[in-house]
Design a protein around this motif. Structure first.
Motif, mmCIF file in Angstrom:
data_model
loop_
_atom_site.group_PDB
_atom_site.id
_atom_site.type_symbol
_atom_site.label_atom_id
_atom_site.label_comp_id
_atom_site.label_asym_id
_atom_site.label_seq_id
_atom_site.Cartn_x
_atom_site.Cartn_y
_atom_site.Cartn_z
ATOM 1 N N ASP A 238 -21.094 12.481 -6.090
ATOM 2 C CA ASP A 238 -21.979 12.270 -7.226
ATOM 3 C C ASP A 238 -21.197 11.419 -8.253
ATOM 4 O O ASP A 238 -19.969 11.329 -8.172
ATOM 5 C CB ASP A 238 -22.348 13.635 -7.821
ATOM 6 N N GLU B 39 -20.017 17.563 -6.475
ATOM 7 C CA GLU B 39 -21.065 17.620 -7.498
ATOM 8 C C GLU B 39 -20.569 18.341 -8.746
ATOM 9 O O GLU B 39 -19.540 19.027 -8.703
ATOM 10 C CB GLU B 39 -22.297 18.367 -6.944
ATOM 11 N N ASP B 40 -21.330 18.197 -9.834
ATOM 12 C CA ASP B 40 -20.967 18.882 -11.076
ATOM 13 C C ASP B 40 -22.102 19.704 -11.658
ATOM 14 O O ASP B 40 -21.909 20.353 -12.681
ATOM 15 C CB ASP B 40 -20.555 17.861 -12.154
ATOM 16 N N SER B 41 -23.306 19.654 -11.064
ATOM 17 C CA SER B 41 -24.464 20.304 -11.689
ATOM 18 C C SER B 41 -25.261 21.098 -10.658
ATOM 19 O O SER B 41 -25.147 20.849 -9.451
ATOM 20 C CB SER B 41 -25.385 19.240 -12.303
ATOM 21 N N ASP C 291 -22.251 10.796 -12.203
ATOM 22 C CA ASP C 291 -22.230 11.293 -13.586
ATOM 23 C C ASP C 291 -21.795 12.754 -13.638
ATOM 24 O O ASP C 291 -22.423 13.614 -13.029
ATOM 25 C CB ASP C 291 -23.608 11.114 -14.232
ATOM 26 N N GLY C 292 -20.715 13.006 -14.339
ATOM 27 C CA GLY C 292 -20.201 14.361 -14.451
ATOM 28 C C GLY C 292 -19.166 14.684 -13.386
ATOM 29 O O GLY C 292 -18.353 15.581 -13.567
ATOM 30 N N THR C 293 -19.181 13.951 -12.266
ATOM 31 C CA THR C 293 -18.281 14.258 -11.148
ATOM 32 C C THR C 293 -17.146 13.235 -11.067
ATOM 33 O O THR C 293 -15.979 13.598 -11.157
ATOM 34 C CB THR C 293 -19.073 14.304 -9.822
HETATM 35 MG MG MG Z 1 -23.808 14.765 -11.816
#
Ligand code: MG
Ligand code: XBP
Length: 254
Positions: free
Chosen positions: A12, A185-187, A14-16
Protein backbone atom coordinates in the motif's frame (compact mmCIF):
# COMPACT_ATOMS: atom_id res chain seq x y z
CA UNK A 1 1.93 -24.31 7.55
CA UNK A 2 2.51 -22.87 4.10
CA UNK A 3 5.34 -24.43 2.10
CA UNK A 4 4.88 -22.15 -0.92
CA UNK A 5 7.97 -19.94 -1.27
CA UNK A 6 7.48 -16.20 -0.93
CA UNK A 7 7.75 -14.55 -4.36
CA UNK A 8 6.46 -11.00 -3.98
CA UNK A 9 5.76 -8.12 -1.60
CA UNK A 10 2.82 -5.85 -2.38
CA UNK A 11 2.78 -2.42 -0.75
CA UNK A 12 0.00 0.00 0.00
CA UNK A 13 1.21 3.61 -0.40
CA UNK A 14 -0.52 6.16 1.81
CA UNK A 15 0.25 5.48 5.45
CA UNK A 16 2.40 2.43 4.62
CA UNK A 17 5.28 3.54 2.39
CA UNK A 18 5.00 7.06 3.79
CA UNK A 19 2.90 9.17 6.16
CA UNK A 20 1.25 11.14 3.39
CA UNK A 21 -2.22 11.91 4.68
CA UNK A 22 -2.13 14.64 7.35
CA UNK A 23 0.61 16.86 5.91
CA UNK A 24 0.31 15.82 2.26
CA UNK A 25 -3.11 14.90 0.91
CA UNK A 26 -5.04 16.90 3.52
CA UNK A 27 -3.15 20.10 2.75
CA UNK A 28 -3.54 19.55 -0.99
CA UNK A 29 -7.31 19.06 -0.64
CA UNK A 30 -7.55 22.32 1.31
CA UNK A 31 -5.48 24.15 -1.31
CA UNK A 32 -7.80 22.88 -4.04
CA UNK A 33 -10.85 24.01 -2.07
CA UNK A 34 -9.34 27.48 -1.67
CA UNK A 35 -8.45 27.65 -5.41
CA UNK A 36 -12.08 26.88 -6.25
CA UNK A 37 -13.37 29.54 -3.84
CA UNK A 38 -14.97 26.97 -1.53
CA UNK A 39 -15.06 27.59 2.21
CA UNK A 40 -14.36 23.90 2.92
CA UNK A 41 -11.42 23.26 5.20
CA UNK A 42 -10.48 19.83 6.52
CA UNK A 43 -8.75 20.09 9.87
CA UNK A 44 -6.76 17.13 11.24
CA UNK A 45 -9.64 15.40 13.11
CA UNK A 46 -12.13 16.00 10.29
CA UNK A 47 -9.73 14.49 7.78
CA UNK A 48 -9.17 11.51 10.09
CA UNK A 49 -12.90 10.85 10.12
CA UNK A 50 -13.15 11.25 6.33
CA UNK A 51 -10.33 8.75 5.74
CA UNK A 52 -12.94 6.04 6.31
CA UNK A 53 -13.91 6.81 2.70
CA UNK A 54 -11.07 5.74 0.43
CA UNK A 55 -10.29 7.67 -2.73
CA UNK A 56 -10.05 11.44 -2.94
CA UNK A 57 -12.97 11.93 -5.33
CA UNK A 58 -15.16 9.62 -3.27
CA UNK A 59 -14.06 11.39 -0.04
CA UNK A 60 -14.96 14.85 -1.39
CA UNK A 61 -18.33 13.68 -2.67
CA UNK A 62 -19.16 12.05 0.68
CA UNK A 63 -18.28 15.29 2.48
CA UNK A 64 -20.34 17.36 0.06
CA UNK A 65 -23.31 15.05 0.62
CA UNK A 66 -22.94 15.64 4.38
CA UNK A 67 -22.95 19.43 4.20
CA UNK A 68 -25.18 20.07 1.15
CA UNK A 69 -26.94 16.95 -0.12
CA UNK A 70 -28.95 18.87 -2.72
CA UNK A 71 -25.94 20.46 -4.41
CA UNK A 72 -24.04 17.17 -4.25
CA UNK A 73 -26.88 15.48 -6.14
CA UNK A 74 -26.89 18.04 -8.99
CA UNK A 75 -26.02 16.91 -12.50
CA UNK A 76 -22.71 18.79 -12.59
CA UNK A 77 -21.46 17.42 -9.24
CA UNK A 78 -19.22 14.73 -10.75
CA UNK A 79 -17.56 17.29 -13.06
CA UNK A 80 -16.90 19.66 -10.17
CA UNK A 81 -15.44 16.87 -8.08
CA UNK A 82 -13.21 15.80 -10.99
CA UNK A 83 -11.99 19.38 -11.38
CA UNK A 84 -11.28 19.73 -7.66
CA UNK A 85 -9.44 16.42 -7.73
CA UNK A 86 -7.22 17.51 -10.65
CA UNK A 87 -6.27 20.64 -8.71
CA UNK A 88 -5.67 18.61 -5.55
CA UNK A 89 -3.44 16.13 -7.38
CA UNK A 90 -1.34 18.99 -8.82
CA UNK A 91 -0.86 20.48 -5.35
CA UNK A 92 0.01 17.10 -3.85
CA UNK A 93 2.51 16.21 -6.58
CA UNK A 94 4.24 19.58 -6.21
CA UNK A 95 4.44 19.22 -2.45
CA UNK A 96 5.91 15.71 -2.64
CA UNK A 97 8.35 16.69 -5.41
CA UNK A 98 9.65 19.46 -3.15
CA UNK A 99 10.73 16.68 -0.79
CA UNK A 100 8.20 17.33 1.94
CA UNK A 101 7.49 13.65 2.65
CA UNK A 102 9.93 10.78 3.25
CA UNK A 103 9.52 7.01 3.42
CA UNK A 104 8.58 5.53 6.80
CA UNK A 105 11.48 4.07 8.80
CA UNK A 106 12.58 0.67 7.53
CA UNK A 107 10.70 0.83 4.23
CA UNK A 108 13.79 1.39 2.12
CA UNK A 109 15.62 -1.40 3.95
CA UNK A 110 12.86 -3.95 3.28
CA UNK A 111 12.56 -2.89 -0.37
CA UNK A 112 16.32 -3.16 -0.89
CA UNK A 113 16.54 -6.54 0.84
CA UNK A 114 13.67 -7.85 -1.26
CA UNK A 115 15.27 -6.65 -4.48
CA UNK A 116 18.60 -8.14 -3.45
CA UNK A 117 16.93 -11.49 -2.85
CA UNK A 118 15.07 -11.46 -6.15
CA UNK A 119 11.62 -10.97 -4.66
CA UNK A 120 9.19 -9.15 -6.90
CA UNK A 121 7.75 -5.84 -5.73
CA UNK A 122 4.34 -4.33 -6.47
CA UNK A 123 2.04 -1.55 -5.33
CA UNK A 124 -1.69 -1.73 -4.61
CA UNK A 125 -3.11 1.65 -3.69
CA UNK A 126 -6.22 3.72 -3.81
CA UNK A 127 -4.39 6.90 -4.63
CA UNK A 128 -3.87 8.41 -8.10
CA UNK A 129 -0.95 7.07 -10.22
CA UNK A 130 0.65 10.56 -10.49
CA UNK A 131 0.86 10.67 -6.69
CA UNK A 132 2.61 7.29 -6.53
CA UNK A 133 5.16 8.37 -9.12
CA UNK A 134 5.83 11.65 -7.35
CA UNK A 135 6.45 9.91 -4.03
CA UNK A 136 8.66 7.19 -5.52
CA UNK A 137 10.71 9.68 -7.57
CA UNK A 138 11.20 11.93 -4.55
CA UNK A 139 12.23 9.09 -2.24
CA UNK A 140 13.82 6.34 -4.38
CA UNK A 141 15.06 8.48 -7.27
CA UNK A 142 14.24 8.92 -10.94
CA UNK A 143 14.40 5.16 -11.60
CA UNK A 144 12.53 4.18 -8.43
CA UNK A 145 9.39 3.14 -10.31
CA UNK A 146 11.44 0.39 -11.96
CA UNK A 147 11.66 -1.31 -8.58
CA UNK A 148 7.96 -2.12 -8.84
CA UNK A 149 6.93 -4.64 -11.44
CA UNK A 150 3.21 -3.97 -11.13
CA UNK A 151 1.56 -0.76 -9.93
CA UNK A 152 -2.17 -0.94 -9.24
CA UNK A 153 -3.47 2.53 -8.43
CA UNK A 154 -6.55 4.74 -8.33
CA UNK A 155 -9.24 4.02 -10.89
CA UNK A 156 -7.55 0.88 -12.30
CA UNK A 157 -10.45 -0.98 -10.69
CA UNK A 158 -14.05 0.20 -10.35
CA UNK A 159 -14.23 -0.08 -6.55
CA UNK A 160 -11.61 1.12 -4.09
CA UNK A 161 -10.44 -0.51 -0.84
CA UNK A 162 -11.88 -2.17 1.25
CA UNK A 163 -12.93 -3.90 -1.96
CA UNK A 164 -10.23 -6.50 -2.76
CA UNK A 165 -10.26 -5.57 -6.48
CA UNK A 166 -6.94 -3.71 -6.56
CA UNK A 167 -5.10 -6.61 -4.88
CA UNK A 168 -6.68 -9.14 -7.19
CA UNK A 169 -5.73 -6.91 -10.17
CA UNK A 170 -2.10 -6.82 -8.99
CA UNK A 171 -1.93 -10.56 -8.29
CA UNK A 172 -3.32 -11.33 -11.76
CA UNK A 173 -0.65 -9.18 -13.38
CA UNK A 174 2.07 -10.79 -11.28
CA UNK A 175 0.55 -14.17 -12.22
CA UNK A 176 0.85 -15.25 -8.58
CA UNK A 177 -1.45 -16.93 -6.10
CA UNK A 178 -2.14 -15.03 -2.89
CA UNK A 179 -0.08 -17.46 -0.80
CA UNK A 180 3.03 -16.54 -2.83
CA UNK A 181 2.94 -12.91 -1.68
CA UNK A 182 2.59 -10.69 1.37
CA UNK A 183 0.69 -7.41 1.54
CA UNK A 184 1.77 -4.37 3.60
CA UNK A 185 -0.99 -2.13 4.90
CA UNK A 186 -1.68 0.54 7.51
CA UNK A 187 -5.49 0.69 7.75
CA UNK A 188 -8.47 -1.57 8.35
CA UNK A 189 -9.80 -0.68 4.90
CA UNK A 190 -6.49 -1.85 3.45
CA UNK A 191 -6.39 -5.00 5.57
CA UNK A 192 -9.92 -5.92 4.51
CA UNK A 193 -8.96 -5.44 0.85
CA UNK A 194 -5.82 -7.58 1.16
CA UNK A 195 -7.62 -10.29 3.13
CA UNK A 196 -10.46 -10.23 0.61
CA UNK A 197 -7.90 -11.11 -2.07
CA UNK A 198 -6.55 -13.92 0.13
CA UNK A 199 -3.28 -12.18 1.06
CA UNK A 200 -1.53 -12.47 4.39
CA UNK A 201 -0.81 -8.99 5.62
CA UNK A 202 1.82 -7.11 7.59
CA UNK A 203 0.16 -4.10 9.20
CA UNK A 204 2.28 -1.11 10.23
CA UNK A 205 -0.06 1.30 11.97
CA UNK A 206 0.36 5.03 11.47
CA UNK A 207 -0.69 8.44 12.67
CA UNK A 208 -4.32 8.02 11.66
CA UNK A 209 -4.70 4.25 12.17
CA UNK A 210 -2.96 3.33 15.46
CA UNK A 211 -6.36 3.04 17.19
CA UNK A 212 -7.85 0.63 14.61
CA UNK A 213 -8.23 -3.10 15.15
CA UNK A 214 -6.05 -5.41 13.09
CA UNK A 215 -7.01 -8.81 14.46
CA UNK A 216 -6.30 -11.40 11.81
CA UNK A 217 -3.23 -9.66 10.40
CA UNK A 218 -0.11 -11.82 10.11
CA UNK A 219 1.77 -9.02 11.89
CA UNK A 220 0.32 -6.02 13.73
CA UNK A 221 3.20 -3.62 14.35
CA UNK A 222 3.79 0.08 14.89
CA UNK A 223 6.30 0.16 12.03
CA UNK A 224 9.06 -1.85 10.39
CA UNK A 225 11.58 -0.63 12.95
CA UNK A 226 15.19 0.48 12.81
CA UNK A 227 18.13 -0.69 14.97
CA UNK A 228 17.85 2.34 17.25
CA UNK A 229 14.03 2.26 17.36
CA UNK A 230 12.70 -1.30 17.09
CA UNK A 231 9.12 -1.93 16.05
CA UNK A 232 6.70 -3.33 18.61
CA UNK A 233 3.47 -5.21 18.25
CA UNK A 234 2.53 -8.81 17.71
CA UNK A 235 2.94 -11.64 15.28
CA UNK A 236 -0.34 -13.51 15.28
CA UNK A 237 -1.16 -13.47 18.99
CA UNK A 238 2.47 -13.36 20.23
CA UNK A 239 4.07 -10.09 21.37
CA UNK A 240 7.06 -9.12 19.24
CA UNK A 241 9.68 -6.40 19.14
CA UNK A 242 12.52 -5.98 16.67
CA UNK A 243 13.56 -4.87 13.22
CA UNK A 244 11.60 -6.31 10.30
CA UNK A 245 13.73 -7.71 7.49
CA UNK A 246 13.40 -10.37 4.85
CA UNK A 247 14.38 -13.15 7.28
CA UNK A 248 11.52 -12.21 9.60
CA UNK A 249 9.04 -11.94 6.74
CA UNK A 250 10.01 -15.37 5.42
CA UNK A 251 9.75 -16.85 8.90
CA UNK A 252 6.30 -15.36 9.49
CA UNK A 253 5.06 -16.36 6.05
CA UNK A 254 5.58 -20.12 6.49
MG1 MG B 1 -3.01 3.16 3.40
C1 XBP C 1 -5.33 6.24 0.56
C2 XBP C 1 -6.47 6.93 -0.03
C3 XBP C 1 -6.28 7.98 -1.05
C4 XBP C 1 -5.57 9.22 -0.58
C5 XBP C 1 -5.80 10.38 -1.52
O1 XBP C 1 -4.97 5.19 -0.29
O2 XBP C 1 -7.60 6.62 0.30
O3 XBP C 1 -7.55 8.35 -1.49
O4 XBP C 1 -6.07 9.61 0.70
O5 XBP C 1 -5.43 10.09 -2.82
P1 XBP C 1 -3.94 3.99 0.07
P2 XBP C 1 -6.37 10.47 -4.08
O6 XBP C 1 -3.74 3.92 1.55
O7 XBP C 1 -4.62 2.78 -0.51
O8 XBP C 1 -2.66 4.29 -0.67
O9 XBP C 1 -6.90 11.84 -3.82
O10 XBP C 1 -5.45 10.40 -5.26
O11 XBP C 1 -7.47 9.45 -4.12
Amino acid sequence: MNSTPLRALIFDVDGTLAETERDGHRIAFNQAFADAGLDWNWDVPTYGRLLAITGGKERMLAYWREIDPQAAAASDAAGLIADLHRRKTAHYVRRVAEGGIGLRPGVRRVLEQARGAGLRLAIATTTTPDNVEALIHATLGARGMEWFEVVGAGDAVPRKKPDPGIYTWVLERLALCPDQALAFEDSTNGLRAAHGAGLRTIVTTGAYTHHENFDGALAWLDGLGEADAPATGRIGSQPWSGVVGLDELRQWAV
